[in-house]
Write a protein that holds these residues in place. Structure first.
Motif, PDB file in Angstrom:
ATOM      1  N   GLY A   1      31.484 -14.274  11.558  1.00  0.00           N
ATOM      2  CA  GLY A   1      30.708 -15.496  11.716  1.00  0.00           C
ATOM      3  C   GLY A   1      30.008 -15.587  13.054  1.00  0.00           C
ATOM      4  O   GLY A   1      28.897 -16.107  13.148  1.00  0.00           O
TER       5      GLY A   1
ATOM      6  N   PRO B   1      26.497 -13.076  13.543  1.00  0.00           N
ATOM      7  CA  PRO B   1      25.246 -13.616  12.974  1.00  0.00           C
ATOM      8  C   PRO B   1      24.753 -14.857  13.713  1.00  0.00           C
ATOM      9  O   PRO B   1      23.547 -15.035  13.895  1.00  0.00           O
ATOM     10  CB  PRO B   1      25.615 -13.946  11.522  1.00  0.00           C
ATOM     11  CG  PRO B   1      26.752 -13.041  11.215  1.00  0.00           C
ATOM     12  CD  PRO B   1      27.520 -12.918  12.506  1.00  0.00           C
ATOM     13  N   LEU B   2      25.664 -15.697  14.161  1.00  0.00           N
ATOM     14  CA  LEU B   2      25.268 -16.881  14.922  1.00  0.00           C
ATOM     15  C   LEU B   2      24.596 -16.465  16.231  1.00  0.00           C
ATOM     16  O   LEU B   2      23.560 -17.022  16.608  1.00  0.00           O
ATOM     17  CB  LEU B   2      26.480 -17.765  15.200  1.00  0.00           C
ATOM     18  CG  LEU B   2      26.217 -19.078  15.922  1.00  0.00           C
ATOM     19  CD1 LEU B   2      25.267 -19.964  15.113  1.00  0.00           C
ATOM     20  CD2 LEU B   2      27.535 -19.806  16.180  1.00  0.00           C
TER      21      LEU B   2
ATOM     22  N   PHE C   1      21.063 -14.806  15.135  1.00  0.00           N
ATOM     23  CA  PHE C   1      20.047 -15.575  14.415  1.00  0.00           C
ATOM     24  C   PHE C   1      19.996 -17.054  14.776  1.00  0.00           C
ATOM     25  O   PHE C   1      19.099 -17.768  14.338  1.00  0.00           O
ATOM     26  CB  PHE C   1      20.249 -15.428  12.905  1.00  0.00           C
ATOM     27  CG  PHE C   1      20.259 -13.996  12.454  1.00  0.00           C
ATOM     28  CD1 PHE C   1      19.119 -13.212  12.568  1.00  0.00           C
ATOM     29  CD2 PHE C   1      21.406 -13.424  11.942  1.00  0.00           C
ATOM     30  CE1 PHE C   1      19.127 -11.888  12.167  1.00  0.00           C
ATOM     31  CE2 PHE C   1      21.419 -12.093  11.537  1.00  0.00           C
ATOM     32  CZ  PHE C   1      20.277 -11.323  11.648  1.00  0.00           C
ATOM     33  N   GLY C   2      20.978 -17.546  15.540  1.00  0.00           N
ATOM     34  CA  GLY C   2      20.975 -18.939  15.961  1.00  0.00           C
ATOM     35  C   GLY C   2      21.496 -19.883  14.895  1.00  0.00           C
ATOM     36  O   GLY C   2      21.924 -19.484  13.813  1.00  0.00           O
ATOM     37  N   HIS C   3      21.420 -21.182  15.227  1.00  0.00           N
ATOM     38  CA  HIS C   3      21.980 -22.225  14.371  1.00  0.00           C
ATOM     39  C   HIS C   3      21.096 -22.571  13.172  1.00  0.00           C
ATOM     40  O   HIS C   3      21.596 -22.957  12.126  1.00  0.00           O
ATOM     41  CB  HIS C   3      22.224 -23.503  15.186  1.00  0.00           C
ATOM     42  CG  HIS C   3      23.244 -23.335  16.248  1.00  0.00           C
ATOM     43  ND1 HIS C   3      24.584 -23.318  15.981  1.00  0.00           N
ATOM     44  CD2 HIS C   3      23.126 -23.167  17.594  1.00  0.00           C
ATOM     45  CE1 HIS C   3      25.260 -23.147  17.109  1.00  0.00           C
ATOM     46  NE2 HIS C   3      24.402 -23.048  18.102  1.00  0.00           N
TER      47      HIS C   3
ATOM     48  N   PHE D   1      21.746 -21.328   9.508  1.00  0.00           N
ATOM     49  CA  PHE D   1      22.892 -20.430   9.656  1.00  0.00           C
ATOM     50  C   PHE D   1      23.658 -20.222   8.353  1.00  0.00           C
ATOM     51  O   PHE D   1      24.025 -19.106   8.017  1.00  0.00           O
ATOM     52  CB  PHE D   1      23.832 -20.958  10.746  1.00  0.00           C
ATOM     53  CG  PHE D   1      25.060 -20.118  10.936  1.00  0.00           C
ATOM     54  CD1 PHE D   1      24.968 -18.851  11.471  1.00  0.00           C
ATOM     55  CD2 PHE D   1      26.318 -20.596  10.584  1.00  0.00           C
ATOM     56  CE1 PHE D   1      26.091 -18.064  11.654  1.00  0.00           C
ATOM     57  CE2 PHE D   1      27.445 -19.829  10.765  1.00  0.00           C
ATOM     58  CZ  PHE D   1      27.330 -18.559  11.296  1.00  0.00           C
ATOM     59  N   GLY D   2      23.868 -21.281   7.603  1.00  0.00           N
ATOM     60  CA  GLY D   2      24.626 -21.167   6.344  1.00  0.00           C
ATOM     61  C   GLY D   2      23.974 -20.211   5.366  1.00  0.00           C
ATOM     62  O   GLY D   2      24.633 -19.344   4.797  1.00  0.00           O
TER      63      GLY D   2
ATOM     64  N   THR E   1      21.708 -17.886   6.050  1.00  0.00           N
ATOM     65  CA  THR E   1      21.693 -16.543   6.637  1.00  0.00           C
ATOM     66  C   THR E   1      23.048 -15.879   6.464  1.00  0.00           C
ATOM     67  O   THR E   1      23.139 -14.713   6.050  1.00  0.00           O
ATOM     68  CB  THR E   1      21.323 -16.608   8.135  1.00  0.00           C
ATOM     69  OG1 THR E   1      20.033 -17.193   8.264  1.00  0.00           O
ATOM     70  CG2 THR E   1      21.332 -15.233   8.764  1.00  0.00           C
ATOM     71  N   LEU E   2      24.101 -16.616   6.773  1.00  0.00           N
ATOM     72  CA  LEU E   2      25.447 -16.061   6.649  1.00  0.00           C
ATOM     73  C   LEU E   2      25.756 -15.705   5.194  1.00  0.00           C
ATOM     74  O   LEU E   2      26.364 -14.669   4.919  1.00  0.00           O
ATOM     75  CB  LEU E   2      26.481 -17.040   7.198  1.00  0.00           C
ATOM     76  CG  LEU E   2      27.888 -16.499   7.411  1.00  0.00           C
ATOM     77  CD1 LEU E   2      27.879 -15.306   8.358  1.00  0.00           C
ATOM     78  CD2 LEU E   2      28.791 -17.585   7.955  1.00  0.00           C
TER      79      LEU E   2
END
Length: 155
Positions: free
Chosen positions: A83, A86-87, A90-92, A95-96, A98-99
C-alpha cells in the motif's frame, strides 16, 4: 517434504507470525527515517535472502528457524509496502482505483500460486519449488531496486 518431524515443522511455522508482527512494529518506529521504497528494498532483500537460505542450507531446525524469522519479517513488511509504495509513487488522488488496478494481477497470482507450487513440488520436488520461489523473490528485489535507483521514491 524435507524430512522434519511434524512437531518441528509446526513449531517453525508458528515463528513466522511473531516475526511478521515484530517487523511491522519496527517499521512503524522507523517510517520517519525511511521511504516506502527503501522499506520495500529491505523487505524484498529479506524475502530473497530467506529463500536463498532455504535453498542453500541443510534442513537443520535452528537454521530453518532463522530463515523462517527472516521470511516472516519480510512478509510482514511487504503487506505494508503493497500500500505504501503505490501511495509514494502516485499520490493520494485516485489512490483506491490505482491500488485496485495494481493489486489485480497480484491477487490472480496469489490465487494460482498454491496450485502451481504444489504441482511443481509433485513433479520436481520441494527443492525445485524453492529455487523457483527464490528466483521470483530476486526478480521482485530487482524491480524494487530499479524503483529506488530511478529516484521514484521522492514523488
Amino acid at each position: 517434504g524435507i524430512g522434519l518431524a511434524a512437531a518441528v515443522a509446526v513449531g517453525l511455522s508458528s515463528i513466522k507470525g511473531i516475526a511478521q508482527v515484530a517487523a511491522r512494529f519496527l517499521e512503524m518506529v522507523g517510517q520517519r527515517w525511511l521511504s516506502a521504497i527503501t522499506i520495500g528494498v529491505i523487505a524484498l532483500a529479506m524475502l530473497a535472502g530467506s529463500m536463498l537460505m532455504l535453498v542453500l542450507m541443510p534442513p537443520d531446525p535452528l537454521l530453518l528457524a532463522i530463515a523462517t524469522i527472516v521470511y516472516g519479517a519480510a512478509n510482514g513488511l511487504t503487506t505494508i509496502v503493497r500500500g505504501a509504495v503505490p501511495l509514494a509513487l502516485f499520490g493520494h488522488a485516485g489512490f483506491g482505483g490505482t491500488l485496485g488496478r495494481i493489486a489485480a494481477p497480484g491477487l490472480v497470482t496469489a490465487a494460482i500460486a498454491p496450485l502451481a507450487v504444489a504441482s511443481i513440488i509433485e513433479l520436481s520436488g520441494p527443492r525445485t519449488a524453492l529455487e523457483l520461489l527464490a528466483l521470483v523473490a530476486f526478480a521482485g528485489l530487482a524491480g524494487m531496486l530499479w524503483l529506488a535507483r530511478a529516484g521514484l521514491s521522492s514523488r
